[in-house]
Structures are given as structure tokens and as C-alpha cells.
Write a protein that holds these residues in place. Structure first.
Motif: not given
Length: 396
Positions: A70-75
Motif C-alpha cells: 500500500v503506497p503512501e497516500g493510498y488506501g
């Protein structure tokens, strides 16, 4: 009770796909995701660090022990047979763990019978395919910019500042952000974007039916947003300031959209910023704005400034015209300090029944110079005006 015909190859196919599904997979975002995509599927990495490729696994099954990034800024939203089963809001790497029989693996302690033979029997009953569907989708939690709006005809609102109804054609952009991913997916995202092999859900594309709906709702809320902005007594907003106040206008627009269409409470999205690129006022509003600007210029400190300029021009004119009182009298100032600057022309005796007045005493040059000096000190005249008047009084 009837008999179910055994399709040739179904048993071997079920066992083969089950064995292939025992491989632990690695799921990541797609490489071609756009900056304005809001929902898009997680994809399985094609090769296992160069050690081979799992080509026989069934689609839409995630093996227990598989990793999801799960990348930064995403859910990340996970689905089981069409229903939401979980949401991850923090960035990082996560391991899949499901009680579903299709997810069990011999590589994660599931046991040979539990993970292979029992699963193949379940799949045999569905023609060799899994009897379940497991999906994972990323949700963009960042601000999504470049959502455009515009009006083809004028919108109208009651403007307390202008004390009249105002109208304008306008266009601009707004920024949205998903604040409740589960509510957003359940209420707004079409089903074809949360199924297997779904395309990216880009909310800025005009061919997206949701984008068209949101566009219409924003345009339908513009008149109310303008009214909220200019009629807020706490902020003392004026319509002429609205283009430079993107935050204030965004708050007005978000409040109006929420009131009309419940974006935040009913759909899980909100407007965080809004910018008016252009406002074209109709002819009546332009005339009103022009009158209001003139009225503003003649009130408060500006009026005092204009008055001083008028006095200076009048005194200068009086000096050029030989001390005639017409220029000052037309200004209607009624100021005692300048009442004796210019002596009136005496009436002609016997003309029009006017009695001859007593001969007026000649003005005292020292008194006149003192009065002019005070006007100079007060800023009513400038140095050049004072010098011209002094020369005239002294006969130079």
C-alpha cells in the motif's frame, strides 16, 4: 435429486488450478495508473523475483500469505464475492489471510488435504473454477485536482453588498478528496469499476458518468455558493474579492454542495479547494459594481482626500481668476478657515434697488498669508499654490 454430469477434464483441471493457486503472490499498484485515478485494481506481480512465473493460477483468488503493498497516500479495499471485507488506511506491506478455503496454501501451514484436495473438490463442483472471488482495489486518498466546472448562461444570486440581484457567467476548477473510501465505493463508484479486470476509475474524465453527475451538481450549487460568500456578515465578503479567495470560496461551495447533494455525509467525498478562473458579469451587475466603486471612493478617508484635492483646485482657480469667490462657493465647504480668503465683489449702488454698502476695509495681507500658510500645513494646497497666492497678495 438429480445427477450432475461430470465434465471431462473437470477433476484434473480443478486439481491443477488448485496446486497453482498455492503459490504465494505479490500484489502492487499498476504501472500506468494516472494521477487523477481514484479507484483502481491491485495487480499481481508477473514474476517471482525472476525465479519463474505462475501462469496456471485461477484469476481473482489471493493465496494466504501473499503480500500486498500500500503506497503512501493510498488506501486498500478488499472484497470477497462483491462485498467489502476490509480497508487498510496506512502505507506499508501487508500479508493476506483469509478463512476462505480457496485462499489456503500448503506453503502457509494449511496442510495438504485442507489446502489442495478439499479445495479441488469444491472447485470440481463449479466446473474446475473457484467458488469464490477475492479482489483488492486501491483508493486514492490524496487531493484530486483539475475537476472543471462552468456555466453556459448567467447564474443569479441576491447580493447584500450590491443590495440587488447580481448575475454572471463563470468557470473554474475544484479539488476533491475521498474522506470515506467505503462509503464512496458503496454509493458512488459504478459496479463495473470494482469487478475483475476493472478499468481505472478516473473522476476527472468527462465520459465518466459519475464525473458528469458531479459536474452538474457543482454547477447547480454555484448560485448558492456565491450567495453564501457575499452575504456572510462575519466575513464581510464582497463579490469582487471572490476570485482571489480560493479557500473562502471553496468553503462556500462545499457547504452548498453538501446541503444540496450530501457529498461528504452521503458519498464520502468533499471539496477542499476551488478557483474561479473567470467571472463575466452581466451588464446590470457591471453597472452596479461601477456605482458601488464610486460610492466607496467618496466615503471614509478617501472622501477627505478628494475634498482636499477639490479645495486645492478651487484655491488655485481663485488665484488665477483674480480672487473671485465663485470657485470656492461652488464647493459648498462652509469652512470658517477659508471664509475670508476671497472678498466678494461689492454690488453697484442704485442698481436693482440695492443700497450702497459701506466701503469694505482692505484685507490685511498678513492675515491672508497666515490663512494660506495654515492651508499649506494642512495639505489643502501645495507649495506652488502658496507661492502664487503670496506673490499676488504682496503685489510681486
Amino acid at each position: 435429486m438429480g445427477f450432475i454430469q461430470i465434465v471431462a477434464g473437470a477433476v484434473s483441471g480443478a486439481v491443477g488450478s488448485t496446486a497453482a493457486d498455492q503459490f504465494i503472490d505479490f500484489f502492487v499498484p499498476p504501472s500506468n495508473v494516472s494521477d487523477t485515478a481514484v479507484v483502481f485494481p491491485a495487480v499481481m506481480q508477473e514474476t517471482n523475483a525472476g525465479r519463474g512465473q505462475n501462469t496456471r493460477a485461477s484469476t481473482n483468488i489471493i493465496t494466504n500469505g501473499s503480500k500486498i503493498v500500500v503506497p503512501e497516500g493510498y488506501g486498500l479495499l478488499t472484497f470477497q464475492d462483491g462485498g467489502v471485507t476490509g480497508f487498510i488506511a496506512e502505507p506499508g506491506a501487508y500479508q493476506w489471510n483469509s478463512a476462505d478455503q480457496n485462499s489456503k496454501s500448503v506453503f502457509t501451514g494449511g496442510g495438504v488435504f485442507s489446502s489442495t484436495l478439499q479445495t479441488s473438490w469444491e472447485r470440481f463442483k463449479f466446473g474446475g473454477q473457484p467458488g469464490s472471488q477475492q479482489l483488492a482495489f486501491y483508493v486514492n486518498l490524496k487531493e484530486v485536482p483539475n475537476n472543471k466546472f462552468g456555466t453556459q448562461s448567467a447564474i443569479y444570486w441576491d447580493d447584500a453588498y450590491l443590495n440587488a440581484q447580481a448575475g454572471a457567467i463563470t468557470r473554474g476548477t475544484y479539488v476533491i478528496r475521498v474522506v470515506d473510501p467505503i462509503l464512496f465505493v458503496k454509493t458512488l463508484v459504478p459496479a463495473n469499476y470494482i469487478t475483475a479486470n476493472a478499468a481505472q476509475f478516473d473522476i476527472t474524465q468527462f465520459d465518466n458518468p459519475v464525473s458528469e453527475q458531479l459536474f452538474s451538481e457543482v454547477v447547480g450549487s454555484l448560485a448558492g455558493a456565491f450567495s453564501r460568500y457575499v452575504n456572510d456578515p462575519a466575513q464581510e465578503h464582497r463579490i469582487t474579492r471572490i476570485q482571489g479567495d480560493s479557500v473562502g470560496f471553496a468553503q462556500s461551495l462545499a457547504s452548498e454542495v453538501e446541503k444540496n447533494y450530501t457529498w461528504t455525509s452521503g458519498r464520502g467525498i468533499t471539496i477542499t479547494q476551488a478557483t474561479l478562473v473567470a467571472i463575466e458579469y452581466d451588464a446590470d451587475t457591471q453597472a452596479l459594481l461601477s456605482d458601488v466603486r464610486k460610492a466607496d471612493a467618496l466615503s471614509g478617508g478617501r472622501a477627505d482626500s478628494f475634498l482636499k484635492q477639490s479645495i486645492a483646485r478651487g484655491v488655485e482657480s481663485a488665484g488665477e481668476n483674480g480672487g473671485g469667490g465663485t470657485g470656492l462657493a461652488m464647493m459648498g465647504m462652509g469652512m470658517g478657515a477659508i471664509g475670508n480668503l476671497v472678498q466678494p465683489t461689492p454690488a453697484t449702488p442704485g442698481v436693482g434697488g440695492v443700497a450702497a454698502p459701506a466701503t469694505a476695509a482692505a484685507p490685511d495681507p498678513a492675515v491672508q498669508l497666515t490663512q494660506y500658510k495654515k492651508m499649506l500645513d494642512d495639505g489643502l494646497i501645495n507649495d506652488a499654490d502658496f507661492d502664487a497666492l503670496k506673490k499676488k497678495i504682496l503685489g510681486l
